[in-house]
Design a protein around this motif. Structure first.
Motif, mmCIF file in Angstrom:
data_model
loop_
_atom_site.group_PDB
_atom_site.id
_atom_site.type_symbol
_atom_site.label_atom_id
_atom_site.label_comp_id
_atom_site.label_asym_id
_atom_site.label_seq_id
_atom_site.Cartn_x
_atom_site.Cartn_y
_atom_site.Cartn_z
ATOM 1 N N LEU A 108 1.036 -1.146 0.245
ATOM 2 C CA LEU A 108 -0.034 0.040 0.059
ATOM 3 C C LEU A 108 1.058 1.316 -0.086
ATOM 4 O O LEU A 108 0.536 2.062 -0.955
ATOM 5 N N THR A 109 1.843 1.282 0.876
ATOM 6 C CA THR A 109 2.811 2.456 0.959
ATOM 7 C C THR A 109 3.612 2.506 -0.316
ATOM 8 O O THR A 109 3.941 3.674 -0.916
ATOM 9 N N GLY A 110 3.790 1.226 -0.944
ATOM 10 C CA GLY A 110 4.430 1.642 -2.475
ATOM 11 C C GLY A 110 3.766 1.989 -3.399
ATOM 12 O O GLY A 110 4.217 2.729 -4.319
ATOM 13 N N ILE A 111 2.322 1.499 -3.519
ATOM 14 C CA ILE A 111 1.476 2.080 -4.307
ATOM 15 C C ILE A 111 1.369 3.682 -4.180
ATOM 16 O O ILE A 111 1.218 4.643 -5.169
ATOM 17 N N LEU A 112 1.329 4.172 -2.790
ATOM 18 C CA LEU A 112 1.296 5.557 -2.493
ATOM 19 C C LEU A 112 2.384 6.440 -2.650
ATOM 20 O O LEU A 112 2.479 7.564 -2.410
ATOM 21 N N GLU A 113 3.374 5.841 -2.627
ATOM 22 C CA GLU A 113 4.694 6.219 -2.708
ATOM 23 C C GLU A 113 5.283 7.203 -1.614
ATOM 24 O O GLU A 113 5.613 8.094 -1.518
ATOM 25 N N VAL A 114 4.808 6.670 -0.384
ATOM 26 C CA VAL A 114 5.228 7.048 1.049
ATOM 27 C C VAL A 114 5.595 6.242 1.798
ATOM 28 O O VAL A 114 5.629 5.029 1.620
ATOM 29 N N SER A 115 6.388 6.502 2.669
ATOM 30 C CA SER A 115 6.816 5.465 3.783
ATOM 31 C C SER A 115 6.010 5.173 4.848
ATOM 32 O O SER A 115 6.050 4.070 5.414
ATOM 33 N N LYS A 116 4.919 5.988 5.139
ATOM 34 C CA LYS A 116 3.859 5.572 6.183
ATOM 35 C C LYS A 116 2.718 6.475 5.934
ATOM 36 O O LYS A 116 2.820 7.489 5.474
ATOM 37 N N LEU A 117 1.519 5.758 6.076
ATOM 38 C CA LEU A 117 0.203 6.638 5.888
ATOM 39 C C LEU A 117 0.282 7.646 7.050
ATOM 40 O O LEU A 117 0.546 7.415 8.095
ATOM 41 N N PRO A 118 -0.321 8.867 6.789
ATOM 42 C CA PRO A 118 -0.569 10.013 7.834
ATOM 43 C C PRO A 118 -1.448 9.192 8.972
ATOM 44 O O PRO A 118 -2.203 8.176 8.716
ATOM 45 N N VAL A 119 -1.296 9.889 9.994
ATOM 46 C CA VAL A 119 -2.500 9.574 11.184
ATOM 47 C C VAL A 119 -4.001 9.990 10.789
ATOM 48 O O VAL A 119 -4.095 10.338 9.841
ATOM 49 N N GLN A 120 -4.725 9.590 11.632
ATOM 50 C CA GLN A 120 -6.103 9.635 11.372
ATOM 51 C C GLN A 120 -6.563 11.264 11.236
ATOM 52 O O GLN A 120 -7.235 11.429 10.518
ATOM 53 N N SER A 121 -6.101 12.111 12.123
ATOM 54 C CA SER A 121 -6.509 13.483 12.220
ATOM 55 C C SER A 121 -6.043 13.980 10.614
ATOM 56 O O SER A 121 -6.799 14.935 10.429
ATOM 57 N N THR A 122 -4.942 13.694 10.108
ATOM 58 C CA THR A 122 -4.578 14.032 8.861
ATOM 59 C C THR A 122 -5.549 13.828 7.633
ATOM 60 O O THR A 122 -6.094 14.623 6.907
ATOM 61 N N PHE A 123 -6.306 12.554 7.877
ATOM 62 C CA PHE A 123 -7.218 12.147 6.965
ATOM 63 C C PHE A 123 -8.266 13.151 7.189
ATOM 64 O O PHE A 123 -9.331 13.474 6.173
ATOM 65 N N TRP A 124 -8.845 13.224 8.204
ATOM 66 C CA TRP A 124 -9.860 14.042 8.859
ATOM 67 C C TRP A 124 -10.127 15.524 8.515
ATOM 68 O O TRP A 124 -10.835 15.867 7.757
ATOM 69 N N ARG A 125 -8.638 16.123 8.675
ATOM 70 C CA ARG A 125 -8.616 17.478 8.219
ATOM 71 C C ARG A 125 -8.691 17.269 6.425
ATOM 72 O O ARG A 125 -9.282 18.555 6.084
ATOM 73 N N PHE A 126 -8.269 16.484 5.798
ATOM 74 C CA PHE A 126 -8.402 16.488 4.170
ATOM 75 C C PHE A 126 -9.837 16.534 4.063
ATOM 76 O O PHE A 126 -10.186 17.127 3.084
ATOM 77 N N LEU A 127 -10.653 15.528 4.754
ATOM 78 C CA LEU A 127 -12.055 15.483 4.207
ATOM 79 C C LEU A 127 -12.744 16.607 4.562
ATOM 80 O O LEU A 127 -13.662 17.015 3.821
ATOM 81 N N ALA A 128 -12.369 17.275 5.627
ATOM 82 C CA ALA A 128 -13.234 18.384 6.116
ATOM 83 C C ALA A 128 -12.863 19.394 5.179
ATOM 84 O O ALA A 128 -13.704 20.406 5.313
ATOM 85 N N ALA A 129 -11.750 19.590 4.538
ATOM 86 C CA ALA A 129 -11.616 20.751 3.558
ATOM 87 C C ALA A 129 -12.178 20.657 2.250
ATOM 88 O O ALA A 129 -12.169 21.624 1.330
ATOM 89 N N LEU A 130 -12.927 19.394 1.885
ATOM 90 C CA LEU A 130 -13.609 19.275 0.766
ATOM 91 C C LEU A 130 -14.775 19.855 0.851
ATOM 92 O O LEU A 130 -15.702 19.703 1.836
ATOM 93 N N HIS A 131 -15.081 20.618 -0.220
ATOM 94 C CA HIS A 131 -16.463 21.316 -0.200
ATOM 95 C C HIS A 131 -17.526 20.186 -0.570
ATOM 96 O O HIS A 131 -17.391 19.292 -1.191
ATOM 97 N N LEU A 132 -18.886 20.977 -0.422
ATOM 98 C CA LEU A 132 -19.983 19.882 -0.778
ATOM 99 C C LEU A 132 -20.065 19.480 -2.182
ATOM 100 O O LEU A 132 -20.653 18.365 -2.500
#
Length: 484
Positions: A108-132
């Motif tokens: 999964l990290t190889g597909i996303l080209e990252v060493s580790k997925l961000p923490v849960q709060s980072t995903f929350w901030r990303f979803l909260a920033a998306l408009h309707l």
């Protein structure tokens, strides 16, 4: 001349069977030693075909040009955030906090080209920033991706059947938009009532939206149906539609008529309709399970024109002996009989109309699959806009399985024989595969077990996906014959 040699001088063939000195099975017991020194091991080896399909179809560029967001995330870009959430849903993690279980998975990290997925709060901030409006953009993304899948998988359906239905999602928190409305399993509890439409031939999700718990109005139903008809690929010429009594209104019928769509919709019980049934000319129904049948033209109040109504009548005593039948069939009863009534533009006999509608039962199973397997019913936030965007991400994960099945199918041209494998079964067969990621001389590869039972199907699927390539304004077909 005499030859002095044995008559049978051919060499002895090599033994084909397993010898008696075959290696014994591995002995695993309570005293078996273990360690944590294994590197680059993953239980989700089946993600390789998924990312192969998305990469070959240009998913990254399509997402970047379709989705708009002013926020610039730092941990990952917009494409990686969306892909991480969708792949998490596809794996079976409907909650954002469950992504921590695969935060360091090497595939999964190889597909996303990252060493580790961000923490849960980072995903929350990303979803909260998306408009309707991102929910509508995600629906557009699914539509455009479907067109590319049909081109590459050589799907050329000219006649399709669309099944529209609503479902109830009981809410156990304080989510915005929750209403105390129709909720047969949890009466009195707040719920959402999303609206979805599926394609009967390929079981794909066509269009839908997360709604509050109120019953949809005629204008909302018509807007949904027009969005569904616009989401169909351009090669479709003939459309058949089925819907239950929740869509019985002139706005829905008008939307079908505008698109020249053949339809069968269940009628709701009204006093005027009951009077029409009592005055109708009934005759024995030899080709159905009903006692009698009838048909008539009738213009309900508020409708702009009369339509054909067909009905089946059942004796009440007979139906009382079959308690499960009332839930399976759309019946409404009077003092003497129970009826199944449909409004349709079909010219076929009454029994054929009822048979055609009965095939709609598959849509109920697709909704159940989306709710239970794709995480559709797991609303992660108290904000309605976040839940609405998450709804479309879950249906994108659901469609990934349908699209992979189109590439996995046997060489066949009859869409009626296309078999559907649920997402839960597909995970067990093709996703949960133990694999090892290796690196050598600047190359990276994935190794699977030689005991994998489905390695023939897996290799065939991957070879087909890797042959996907653009051609002109579309994509070249990698399969023959075409599915019609």
């Amino acid at each position: 001349m005499v030859k002095d040699r044995e008559e049978h001088s051919d060499k002895t063939p090599v033994r084909q069977g397993r010898r008696n000195n075959a290696p014994p099975p591995n002995k695993i017991s309570a005293s078996t030693p273990y360690d944590f020194s294994g590197k680059n091991l993953t239980p989700y080896g089946g993600l390789l075909p998924v990312i192969t399909m998305l990469e070959k179809l240009g998913f990254r560029a399509l997402l970047n040009e379709t989705l708009t967001s002013k926020r610039i995330p730092r941990a990952m870009d917009r494409y990686r955030f969306v892909l991480a959430i969708v792949l998490g849903l596809y794996i079976g993690f409907p909650r954002l906090n469950q992504l921590r279980f695969v935060a360091r998975d090497p595939l999964l990290t190889g597909i996303l080209e990252v060493s580790k997925l961000p923490v849960q709060s980072t995903f929350w901030r990303f979803l909260a920033a998306l408009h309707l409006n991102v929910a509508r953009q995600l629906l557009t993304l699914i539509t455009r991706l479907r067109e590319r899948v049909w081109q590459a998988a050589n799907v050329k359906l000219e006649t399709v059947t669309i099944d529209t239905d609503t479902t109830v999602h009981t809410l156990y928190g304080r989510q915005m938009g929750g209403r105390k409305s129709y909720n047969p399993k949890n009466k009195g509890k707040k719920s959402y009532q999303p609206m979805l439409t599926f394609l009967a031939e390929t079981r794909e999700y066509l269009a839908g939206e997360l709604r509050n718990g109120d019953r949809p109005t005629g204008k909302q139903i018509a807007a949904h149906l027009r969005a569904v008809l616009a989401a169909l690929p351009p090669g479709v010429k003939q459309i058949f539609a089925r819907a239950d009594a929740g869509f019985y209104c002139w706005d829905a019928i008008e939307a079908y008529l505008e698109a020249h769509c053949r339809f069968v919709v269940v009628a709701r019980k009204t006093s005027r309709l009951v009077e029409q049934l009592r005055q109708a000319a009934w005759k024995p129904s030899a080709d159905s399970d009903a006692e009698a049948e009838c048909e008539f033209y009738y213009q309900p109040e508020g409708w702009k024109q009369s339509c054909r109504f067909v009905a089946l009548r059942y004796e009440k005593a007979r139906q009382q002996g079959e308690p499960g039948e009332a839930e399976q069939y759309p019946l409404f009863e009077t003092s003497q009989y129970q009826y199944r009534v449909f409004v349709t533009d079909f010219g076929e006999p009454v029994a054929h109309v009822a048979w055609f509608y009965n095939q709609r039962a598959g849509a109920e199973n697709l909704i159940k699959e989306a709710n239970n397997d794709a995480g559709l019913a797991a609303h992660p936030s108290g904000r309605f806009d976040i839940n609405r965007n998450h709804f479309q991400l879950a249906m994108l994960a659901y469609n990934l399985n349908c699209w992979l099945l189109l590439f996995q199918r046997e060489p066949q041209a009859d869409a009626g024989k296309l078999r559907h494998t649920t997402l839960a079964t597909a995970r067990l067969r093709f996703l949960f595969l133990a694999a090892k990621i290796w690196r050598h001389a600047g190359r990276t590869g994935v190794s699977y077990s030689d005991h994998y039972e489905e390695k023939g199907l897996f290799e065939r699927l991957l070879n087909r996906l890797r042959r996907i390539a653009p051609r002109g304004a579309g994509y070249a077909a990698v399969m023959q014959p075409a599915l019609r």
